[in-house]
Design an enzyme around this catalytic site. Structure first.
Site, PDB file in Angstrom:
ATOM      1  N   HIS A 183      21.901  -2.476 -50.236  1.00  0.00           N
ATOM      2  CA  HIS A 183      21.628  -3.685 -49.445  1.00  0.00           C
ATOM      3  C   HIS A 183      20.322  -3.431 -48.687  1.00  0.00           C
ATOM      4  CE1 HIS A 183      26.056  -5.232 -48.937  1.00  0.00           C
ATOM      5  NE2 HIS A 183      25.389  -6.073 -49.712  1.00  0.00           N
ATOM      6  N   CYS A 279      25.504  -3.275 -40.491  1.00  0.00           N
ATOM      7  CA  CYS A 279      26.453  -3.934 -41.404  1.00  0.00           C
ATOM      8  C   CYS A 279      27.654  -4.506 -40.669  1.00  0.00           C
ATOM      9  CB  CYS A 279      27.024  -2.945 -42.416  1.00  0.00           C
ATOM     10  SG  CYS A 279      25.842  -2.069 -43.402  1.00  0.00           S
TER      11      CYS A 279
HETATM   12  N1  ARG Z   1      31.738  -1.495 -48.780  1.00  0.00           N
HETATM   13  C1  ARG Z   1      30.876  -2.588 -48.452  1.00  0.00           C
HETATM   14  C2  ARG Z   1      30.213  -3.102 -49.710  1.00  0.00           C
HETATM   15  O1  ARG Z   1      29.913  -2.304 -50.573  1.00  0.00           O
HETATM   16  C3  ARG Z   1      29.846  -2.169 -47.445  1.00  0.00           C
HETATM   17  C4  ARG Z   1      28.971  -3.299 -47.008  1.00  0.00           C
HETATM   18  C5  ARG Z   1      27.892  -2.874 -46.059  1.00  0.00           C
HETATM   19  N2  ARG Z   1      27.200  -4.000 -45.549  1.00  0.00           N
HETATM   20  C6  ARG Z   1      25.893  -4.091 -45.377  1.00  0.00           C
HETATM   21  N3  ARG Z   1      25.406  -5.141 -44.788  1.00  0.00           N
HETATM   22  N4  ARG Z   1      25.074  -3.180 -45.823  1.00  0.00           N
HETATM   23  O2  ARG Z   1      29.999  -4.271 -49.875  1.00  0.00           O
END
Ligand code: ARG
Length: 287
Positions: A183, A279
């Protein structure tokens, strides 16, 4: 006419009105139950619930020093819903609800949609066929009038152009090339005053060039792999602090020299799911 003396300038809006609003979701059902990013590998069932709760409460208290914290109720069976950044992308009174790439997270969509609608946001239509993971991938620059949108891992390659059409603001796509930084908010953090903390190797060459075109060299805080792996870029830029899981003393000093106040909020349990401070939050008051 001469300018009024600063002392006689009209009072600033009351503090309450200026305070940011930040969305969070309690980790009631947080755990690692499936693997959709490299951080989750070998972590299924390995989070410690009480520690996760304490770490989340600590972050919440830190955010509450600078902002109003709003809560969306967590839902049983949705262990990643705690990552509120992925609720959607907010600009003014428009909310673009996420369209998750992974099946496992799709049931979060109607819950976040209901939250935004209940808060009076206009829900912008988003094409179902195009994955887009909200403020995990779309980040507003704090200097230039642009929105950065990561793609290639979670959000689709079409996401930046689609977002630009919807919000009517320039959106620059950044191609992510390292699966550990899946991300945009795991490797890229716009900070107040047009500063940018980021990990350049997470991007392809064209994206690095696009960043360098917009952000002046003096405002680029390039971080190394060790700090990137601590999720230092996954920081929440608050009025009084920059909250992050961890950062080396050197990076903390660079941040302080740039006028920021880094505050460490350890989030080991959430790192097991591939997430940290940023996050776990979503800014709701964005202009
Ligand atoms: N386990 C989650 C996923 O893989 C973590 C999300 C993390 N969020 C972020 N905004 N980076 O989607």
């Amino acid at each position: 006419m001469t300018q009024p003396h600063p002392m006689f300038e009209p009072a600033r809006a009351p503090r309450e009105q200026q305070r940011q609003r930040v969305l969070m979701c309690a980790p009631d059902d947080f755990d690692v139950r499936y693997v959709i990013n490299p951080w989750m590998e070998h972590q299924i069932g390995r989070t410690t619930h009480s520690l996760a709760r304490d770490q989340w409460q600590n972050l919440r208290a830190l955010v509450a020093q600078s902002a109003e914290v709003e809560l969306v109720p967590p839902a049983a069976g949705l262990p990643d819903m705690v990552f509120a950044a992925n609720a959607g992308f907010v600009l003014g009174d428009i909310a673009v609800v996420s369209r998750f790439r992974a099946e496992e997270r799709r049931p979060e969509e109607p819950l976040f949609r209901a939250f935004f609608a209940a808060r009076g946001f206009q829900i912008a239509p988003w094409p179902e066929a195009i994955p887009f993971e909200g403020a995990g991938d779309a980040l507003i620059d704090r200097g230039a009038d642009v929105v950065w949108c990561g793609h290639g891992m979670r959000s689709a390659d079409e996401a930046p152009a689609t977002l630009e059409t919807i919000i009517g603001r320039r959106v620059i796509g950044l191609r992510l090339v390292d699966p550990r930084f899946y991300h945009l908010d795991t490797c890229f953090c716009p900070l107040a005053g047009g500063w940018l903390m980021y990990y350049p190797p997470a991007f392809d060459a064209a994206s690095r060039a696009a960043i360098e075109k917009i952000v002046p060299p003096g405002k680029r805080l390039e971080i190394d792999e060790a700090d990137a792996m601590r999720f230092a870029c996954n920081a929440v830029d608050l009025a009084e602090s920059v909250a992050m899981n961890d950062a080396s003393p050197q990076l903390q000093k660079r941040l302080r020299d740039a006028g920021f106040a880094p505050v460490l909020a350890p989030l080991s349990e959430f790192m097991k799911a591939g997430g940290a401070a940023k996050c776990l939050t979503l800014k709701l008051s964005e202009r």
